[in-house]
Motif scaffolding. Structure first.
Motif, mmCIF file in Angstrom:
data_model
loop_
_atom_site.group_PDB
_atom_site.id
_atom_site.type_symbol
_atom_site.label_atom_id
_atom_site.label_comp_id
_atom_site.label_asym_id
_atom_site.label_seq_id
_atom_site.Cartn_x
_atom_site.Cartn_y
_atom_site.Cartn_z
ATOM 1 N N LYS A 319 41.591 67.746 101.151
ATOM 2 C CA LYS A 319 42.320 67.959 99.914
ATOM 3 C C LYS A 319 42.200 66.803 98.930
ATOM 4 O O LYS A 319 42.663 66.909 97.809
ATOM 5 C CB LYS A 319 43.801 68.193 100.227
ATOM 6 C CG LYS A 319 44.052 69.453 101.037
ATOM 7 C CD LYS A 319 45.544 69.677 101.258
ATOM 8 C CE LYS A 319 45.786 70.964 102.038
ATOM 9 N NZ LYS A 319 47.230 71.217 102.251
ATOM 10 N N ILE A 320 41.581 65.700 99.361
ATOM 11 C CA ILE A 320 41.445 64.526 98.503
ATOM 12 C C ILE A 320 39.996 64.387 98.093
ATOM 13 O O ILE A 320 39.083 64.693 98.866
ATOM 14 C CB ILE A 320 41.934 63.265 99.245
ATOM 15 C CG1 ILE A 320 43.394 63.453 99.665
ATOM 16 C CG2 ILE A 320 41.786 62.030 98.394
ATOM 17 C CD1 ILE A 320 43.941 62.320 100.468
ATOM 18 N N CYS A 321 39.789 63.920 96.853
ATOM 19 C CA CYS A 321 38.436 63.855 96.292
ATOM 20 C C CYS A 321 37.699 62.602 96.741
ATOM 21 O O CYS A 321 37.071 61.902 95.935
ATOM 22 C CB CYS A 321 38.490 63.931 94.776
ATOM 23 S SG CYS A 321 39.224 65.436 94.146
ATOM 24 N N ARG A 405 43.544 55.551 102.239
ATOM 25 C CA ARG A 405 44.696 56.047 102.968
ATOM 26 C C ARG A 405 44.464 56.070 104.480
ATOM 27 O O ARG A 405 45.346 55.760 105.255
ATOM 28 C CB ARG A 405 45.050 57.463 102.499
ATOM 29 C CG ARG A 405 45.447 57.547 101.053
ATOM 30 C CD ARG A 405 45.839 58.958 100.670
ATOM 31 N NE ARG A 405 44.859 59.928 101.103
ATOM 32 C CZ ARG A 405 44.992 60.760 102.140
ATOM 33 N NH1 ARG A 405 46.088 60.726 102.853
ATOM 34 N NH2 ARG A 405 44.045 61.616 102.459
ATOM 35 N N LEU A 485 49.879 57.968 100.252
ATOM 36 C CA LEU A 485 49.619 59.126 99.403
ATOM 37 C C LEU A 485 50.703 59.189 98.329
ATOM 38 O O LEU A 485 51.849 59.519 98.595
ATOM 39 C CB LEU A 485 49.627 60.412 100.244
ATOM 40 C CG LEU A 485 49.269 61.700 99.497
ATOM 41 C CD1 LEU A 485 47.863 61.611 98.948
ATOM 42 C CD2 LEU A 485 49.405 62.902 100.419
ATOM 43 N N GLU A 566 42.516 61.892 92.319
ATOM 44 C CA GLU A 566 41.734 62.370 93.455
ATOM 45 C C GLU A 566 42.486 63.388 94.308
ATOM 46 O O GLU A 566 41.884 64.080 95.120
ATOM 47 C CB GLU A 566 41.322 61.182 94.324
ATOM 48 C CG GLU A 566 42.498 60.429 94.931
ATOM 49 C CD GLU A 566 42.065 59.238 95.764
ATOM 50 O OE1 GLU A 566 42.915 58.703 96.485
ATOM 51 O OE2 GLU A 566 40.886 58.875 95.704
ATOM 52 N N LEU A 567 43.816 63.518 94.084
ATOM 53 C CA LEU A 567 44.588 64.496 94.842
ATOM 54 C C LEU A 567 44.671 65.840 94.136
ATOM 55 O O LEU A 567 45.041 66.831 94.752
ATOM 56 C CB LEU A 567 46.004 63.972 95.094
ATOM 57 C CG LEU A 567 46.101 62.713 95.952
ATOM 58 C CD1 LEU A 567 47.547 62.290 96.087
ATOM 59 C CD2 LEU A 567 45.496 62.957 97.312
#
Length: 1376
Positions: A319-321, A405, A485, A566-567
């Motif tokens: 889900k993160i870029c 993260r 996050l 990015e999220l």
């Protein structure tokens, strides 16, 4: 770190040509071990680098040269790459180490040109350019600017470029394509002059940056084209064609949009980070989801170069870029791409990334060169020259250059020696130093540790190892915390749309308060009234300003913005206000560039910087000059250099980074929406020497206003350099134009403010002005002379000061005789612009008139006010408000804001039927919104006092009110107050003495006449309050002209009430008794009488409560004594008693109040005061005082005289009754199976009896309950082996013949292991238990009481016995 090897670039890569040369040299000795080892290494390196080194790269680019005619010149460049093919404009000759050169042996003027070297291979091409300018020797007699130098050979002349003008004939417009299209942008132009050897260069930019992706560019025959072969969202942006010549450039821009059909859109801007021998990190930007569902996740794919096999890297969507891709093969090159997923499916793949090789970035640092003799070297690894069987050293400088993260990238410095054996590394993290890479050894001094927890701190250390053993662990890192996050950005702020052209709008918005690593913005557009949102951009836009292209002219749109990181995407911003699309009133084509600024002045210098000021261009070209650019050069040089890259908004700038002692010249450009204007003339030569003079520097920015035939007002700004002390004043000098004779306007005294009115000028003469600042050291440098100003008044420049007749506002008004579209009015007080509007000062401009409005004027508005009109020929005016003038205007304003209603007729009266009095007046004019109040003897009359009131609007303006009860008490003054909007009025009528008697007689006559002729029932006497001797209250009235059907009704506060008995109207007297009269009985009482002939009513006032105190105090009996279970009561019988009466109880002249010890109260027939549990202190004299409106009544009794025997016995009785002295808790909490003992101390004489109860039931002793009373003082209850059934409320009673007390205890039982319940004690008061039998007081023989015992008579002993019998008889009755 060793030096770079020959043929090795900054990247550490070796030239293949150099390796080939080394191979030929060593090939002769095939048996040489060193040759075999080097040969093996070369093959390995060649295989590894073949897929990594792709396109060519210039390590050294061409340099431009200016040479004399008939002299040689040689151009050099160095290029690296794999299998290069070099193509140049002329014959570049390569040597054997990657260096290419071009030599022109004898230069001619025709050789002046731009030379290009192009290097290409199968993976791409790269070029470098340089100019060669061939000059002739200077002619005889031509003076050189360098003649002062001590050289005899000729110097280079100043280069004068040929001016080439470029005019675009056909340009490209905005393009809205879809993904996969082929888009061509073309522009044709006219080049004048069109020289074959000086052709302009076509440069293409996207969003201000150069680019080189899937494009084809061409420039032929005055036409430039750019072709995008496969349109992608990464190609979206503003494309600019810039045609560059030596004399300037020309540019044109347009927007290219790329929409993606289907769903969802593909990610974009794929980038590779931190490539290593076995992993890389891939990042991208999310697509816009305006027309699709939200993104669920992403898949990352990889493909090895040379193949078409795409492999999915992650099993489940991320889900993160950003995604780390491990498991790569060392030495292999890869492409990467990303696909997005939403509820509708998977998107098309993104454009694939550039190829990246999985290599150790530090491998080349381990290479080593060995001299063989001569110019030959052997390249090998440090590992191969180390001693054998040696344990590696300890790594050092361990740190984390990148954190995320869930992973951390670690880097360290390898050990200084390794031993002749391969070295690998082990990484350990906190948690008993757990080893991270147990499966795969790390051979590079850089490693990414994955699968870490978000927001947690870690410590790392590294060990080096080879086949001979492991090194010591390195020093641990500082605590490294992974990122948390933080979520998507917050929504952007307010969105504002403004017009630009007839097909575009400019959108601006406020940045989000929580950006959270903001990537950019997506802008959505929607037609007003529709809910179909579309994307204005498909690629994240970085700034908070965007031009939306391709809109429909005349259509109205609304906009919203989303921020992305990015999220993902943030919430949508609030929608903008609707705006229709049409061209702005301003058009660049209708305006010209501004003229040149002038008069550059030096305001301060500190030896390293200079503060400059200049005058704005005389002609703006039709649009405001909002930007300035400064160039500088040293005195004597010809090359100008830019000082500022971003534009300057103000005409004051500090030029920094100058050389002390140097001499500089400056030049300024002005810019507007129409373009960059002409440059100013070079300034004077300014020496960069620090100013140290004690006097101030020059003032600047002189402006002029209020130009008249004999005077002018000069304004200026304070100097930047103040000197050795603060500025104390200014001198203003003036001179006639063209004259050097200056005159000081204020030579006798310096002005402390920054404005001055110069007087004594000649009409029609042109003057120049300058200003000198002064401090305690004297006057400083004068400012630059101003522009010439002609002393000639402009017609229509007078300002007026008036008071508005409607609002009462003070208004300064000015009407300009000149006005333009760009003009605006500037209001000032004491020649300082008004910016504080907190006092509700309002500036209102309509057309050519501007007003300064004082909504709340006061004494602080004294001063000189001025106004000037910009973009005119100095139109301005001023007006000084003096204190006297302001005082008059304030009085006039007050009269307007507080007007008086004029009256035609003052207040008068007339008498109506039934003797009612009508008061009336007539005003000049009143509106329907008029309000009024009526007063009698300074007391406002309510609706109950006034029967009728009305006003008649129109031509009469009559106001009247009617009083029903005009009696002898009505004598006095009657007043009416009128309010109509802001206007007010008042009129009074005095009725006293003979005037009142005449009016009253007339009213009585009219009343009697009305009663005589009235046929229906009516009241012959008004309603009144009657208070009887027994304090009974009744309302009485009389009625007349009755018949059998006549009915009488009573009302209180408009609610009907019923009398206790039937009403009898036969006698004509009516009575309504009020029982138990108190304050609650007050109100408006009304009686009505009616039958079929009509109805009459009458009211009484609500303040009848004051009649109550007619006689209650006079009926009070003497005090009597009464005994109760809790104490002694004193009684006072009277006809009527309520707690609202003013009654005071006193003990020995001390006032008693209600408390826990003394209770004060009573019944409707008597007042009572009770002393609880009397003691010796309670003996003495007691009084009661009853106060009414006129008198005070007092009754007394002595409890220490004749009543002493009774009082002593009562005190001993209360002292001897059973009591609980203490020891028992309110709440007990105990665990089951324990023993509970409740113990306390009791007292009483005779010894009291103790009884225990549980929940109201008496507790009897048995095997579990033990009850005891030791020595008549210590009472206890013991419960053995308590259980849950023993929980409850326990009561202990202590009692003897005089009474006793009871106490409650709450017992709570809990099981073993349970949480102890919270004990919440409650304050339970002790309960008093009365004696079981009447209290007998010993004494003489008791006499029989009389039935009407009401009070104490003469103070004698039989009276005491009398009271004792009363207590014995009444006490049991009260206890029941």
């Amino acid at each position: 770190m060793m030096d770079a090897l020959p043929g090795q670039g900054s990247t550490g890569r070796l030239s293949l040509a150099w390796l080939s040369s080394l191979n030929r040299v060593l090939k002769k000795n095939v048996k040489c071990p060193l040759y075999l080892q080097v040969r093996k290494k070369m093959v390995e390196k060649y295989v590894r680098e073949e897929s990594m080194i792709r396109g060519p790269k210039f390590l050294t680019t061409l340099r431009s040269h200016t040479v004399w005619e008939h002299t040689p010149v040689k151009l050099y460049c160095t290029v690296e790459g794999f299998r290069l093919n070099t193509d140049v404009g002329s014959s570049f000759e390569p040597d054997n180490v990657g260096i290419h050169n071009l030599e022109i042996v004898k230069c001619e003027t025709d050789d002046t040109a731009q030379y290009t070297a192009v290097a290409s291979n199968i993976h791409g091409q790269v070029s470098t350019q340089a100019s060669v300018i061939v000059k002739r020797f200077r002619e005889e007699g031509h003076l050189s600017s360098y003649a002062w130098l001590p050289y005899t050979f000729p110097m280079l002349p100043e280069i004068k470029y040929t001016k080439i003008n470029i005019t675009f004939l056909e340009t490209f417009g905005s393009v809205f394509g879809t993904e996969g299209d082929t888009v061509t942008l073309a522009a044709t132009m006219n080049i004048s002059p069109n020289l074959a050897n000086l052709q302009p260069e076509a440069q293409w930019f996207r969003d201000g940056n150069t680019f080189s992706l899937t494009i084809i560019t061409a420039f032929n025959n005055s036409e430039s084209k750019l072709t995008l072969l496969h349109l992608n969202k990464d190609d979206e942006g503003v494309y600019t064609l810039r045609m560059v010549t030596k004399g300037g450039d020309a540019a044109h821009s347009a927007f290219v949009s790329c929409a993606v059909p289907g769903s969802p859109g593909a990610p974009m801007d794929i980038k590779i980070h931190d490539a290593n021998r076995d992993y890389v990190i891939v990042s991208w930007k999310p697509p816009n989801t305006t027309t699709e569902g939200p993104i669920i996740g992403y898949f990352v794919d990889r493909c090895e170069t040379g193949t078409e096999n795409w492999v999915q890297c992650n099993d489940s969507p991320i889900k993160i870029c950003k995604y780390p891709v491990p498991g790569l093969f060392e030495g292999h090159s890869y492409y990467f791409r990303v696909r997005a997923i939403n509820s509708k499916g998977i998107s098309k793949p993104s454009r694939m990334s550039d190829p990246i090789a999985a290599l150790d970035p530090t491998e080349f640092e381990r290479l080593h060169a060995i001299k063989l003799g001569g110019k030959l070297d052997v390249v090998t690894y440090y590992d191969d020259v180390e001693d054998e069987k040696k344990v590696p050293g300890t790594p050092s400088k361990l740190h984390a250059p990148e954190t995320d993260r869930t992973y951390v990238v670690l880097s360290w410095k390898p050990a200084p020696y390794h031993g002749r054996a391969p070295v690998w590394y082990y990484i350990e993290k906190t948690g008993a130093w757990q080893r991270v890479n147990t499966q795969v050894p790390v051979r590079s001094p850089r490693y990414a540790v994955f699968d870490l927890a978000e927001g947690k701190q870690y410590l790392f250390r590294v060990l080096a190892a080879n086949m001979y053993g492991s090194s010591e662990a390195s020093e641990p890192t500082e605590p490294i915390q992974t990122q948390e996050l933080r979520g998507v950005p917050s929504a952007p702020g307010q969105v504002v749309a403004t017009r630009q052209t007839d097909t575009s709008l400019v959108i601006q918005w406020a940045e989000p308060k929580e950006p959270n690593n903001l990537i950019g913005y997506y802008i959505d557009v929607c037609v007003k009234g529709s809910k179909d949102w579309d994307s204005a951009n498909h690629k994240p836009h970085k700034s908070n300003k965007f031009v939306v292209q391709g809109l429909t002219t005349g259509e109205t749109y609304v906009f919203r913005v989303q921020a992305i990181n990015e999220l993902g995407l943030s919430d949508e911003s609030q929608e903008s206000s609707p705006l229709s699309v049409k061209a702005t009133l301003f058009s660049v084509n209708d305006h010209t560039i501004p003229s040149a600024p002038y008069d550059i002045a030096l305001l301060a210098c500190d030896g390293e910087s200079m503060v400059l000021n200049w005058k704005r261009p005389v002609h703006s070209g039709g649009s405001p000059v909002a930007e300035y650019y400064i160039n500088k050069r040293r005195h004597g040089e010809h090359t100008w250099r830019e000082v500022n890259i971003p534009p300057i908004k103000e005409r004051l700038f500090k030029v920094e980074h100058l050389s002390a002692g140097a001499v500089y010249e400056f030049m300024v450009y002005g810019g507007s929406l129409a373009g960059l204007g002409a440059p100013s003339a070079p300034s004077k030569a300014f020496h960069c020497d620090a100013w140290t003079m004690p006097e101030p520097g020059p003032a600047y920015d002189m402006t002029f206003c209020e130009i008249r035939d004999d005077s002018v007002v000069v304004e200026w700004k304070a100097p930047v350099y103040t000197g050795a002390s603060p500025i104390t004043g200014y001198f203003v000098d003036f001179a006639k134009k063209g004259s050097d004779e200056w005159h000081c306007s204020n030579e006798s005294h310096a002005v402390s403010h920054r404005y001055h009115k110069v007087t004594g000028l000649e009409a029609g003469v042109s003057y120049v002005f300058r200003v000198r600042a002064a401090n305690s050291e004297g006057a400083g440098k004068p400012s630059l002379a101003s522009n010439p100003v002609v002393a000639k008044a402009v017609e229509g420049t007078e300002m007026t000061c008036t008071v508005d007749k409607e609002s009462g506002d003070i208004i300064l008004s000015f009407e300009s005789c000149q006005i333009t579209e760009s003009s605006h009015f500037v209001w000032k007080k004491f020649y300082k612009e008004i910016t504080d509007f907190s006092k509700e000062i309002v500036i209102k401009t309509e057309g050519s008139t501007s007003k300064l409005i004082f909504k709340h004027p006061d004494q602080g508005d004294v001063g000189c006010f001025s106004v000037s009109v910009t973009n005119t020929d100095g139109v301005s005016a001023s007006h000084e408000i003096h204190a006297e003038e302001l005082e008059k205007m304030l009085a006039k304003s007050y009269g307007i804001r507080h007007p008086v209603i004029p009256l035609k007729t003052q207040l008068a009266y007339k008498i109506l039927e039934r003797g009612r009095m009508c008061f009336w007046l007539q005003a000049e004019h009143i509106s329907s919104a008029v309000t009024y109040k009526f007063f009698g003897n300074n007391k406002e009359l309510s609706a109950n006092d006034i029967t009728e009131h009305n006003h008649i609007i129109g031509f009469t303006g009559i106001i009247e009110f009617v009083l029903d009860h005009f009696t002898e008490d009505s004598e006095g003054t009657f007043t009416v107050q009128i309010e109509d909007g802001k206007a007010r009025g008042q009129s009074s009528l005095v009725l006293i003495g003979d005037d009142f008697k005449a009016a009253l007689a007339d009213a009585e006559h009219q009343r009697s006449e009305y009663i005589r002729v009235k046929e229906g029932p009516h009241f012959s006497e008004f309603l009144s309050v009657h208070v009887g001797d027994d304090c009974s209250v009744a309302l009485i009235c009389k009625v007349d002209n009755l018949k059998k059907e006549t009915a009488l009704h009573w009302f209180k506060d408009d609610v009907e009430i019923t009398p206790e008995g039937p009403a009898s109207l036969a006698s004509g007297a009516c009575k309504f008794p009020i029982s138990l009269f108190s304050k609650a009985s007050t109100g408006i009482y009304k009686a009505t009488i009616s039958d079929d002939r009509g109805k009459d009513h009458i009211c009484t006032l609500k303040n009848a409560w004051f009649f109550l105190f007619f006689s209650p105090g006079s009926s009070a009996a003497e005090l009597a004594i009464h005994c109760t279970a809790t104490g002694i009561q004193l009684h006072c019988h009277m006809k009527y008693y309520t707690e609202e009466m003013k009654i005071h109880w006193l003990h020995a002249e001390s006032k008693l109040s209600h408390s826990e010890k003394v209770h004060i109260g009573g019944t409707p027939a008597m007042a009572i005061m009770e002393i609880l549990e009397p003691t010796e202190k309670d003996k003495g004299l007691y009084h009661i005082q009853i106060i009414d409106t006129e008198n005070t009544y007092s009754r007394t009794i002595d409890l220490s005289g004749d009543g002493k025997q009774f009082c002593d016995y009562m005190i001993s009785t209360f002292l001897d009754r059973g009591k609980v002295l203490g020891g028992l808790p309110d709440v007990v909490t105990i665990m089951e199976k324990k023993t509970l003992s409740l113990t306390c101390t009791v007292c009483g004489d005779p010894k009291p009896q103790v009884t225990w109860f549980k929940n109201g039931a008496e507790v009897y002793p048995d095997d579990q309950y033990l009850v005891s009373l030791e020595s008549g003082k210590f009472a206890s209850l013991t419960i053995k082996g308590v259980s849950l059934e023993n929980s409850g409320r326990y009561t202990m009673t202590v009692q003897n013949k005089y009474g006793g007390e009871s106490v409650d205890i709450v017992v709570s039982i809990y099981k073993h292991g349970d949480t102890i319940p919270q004990a919440k004690p409650t304050l339970t008061p002790k309960s008093i238990i009365p004696p079981k039998r009447p209290i007998e007081i010993p004494g003489p023989k008791v006499v029989t009481p009389s039935p009407a015992l009401a009070h104490v008579s003469s103070p004698s002993l039989p009276q005491i016995n009398h009271v004792t019998i009363l207590a014995a008889v009444c006490l049991p009755l009260l206890l029941c």
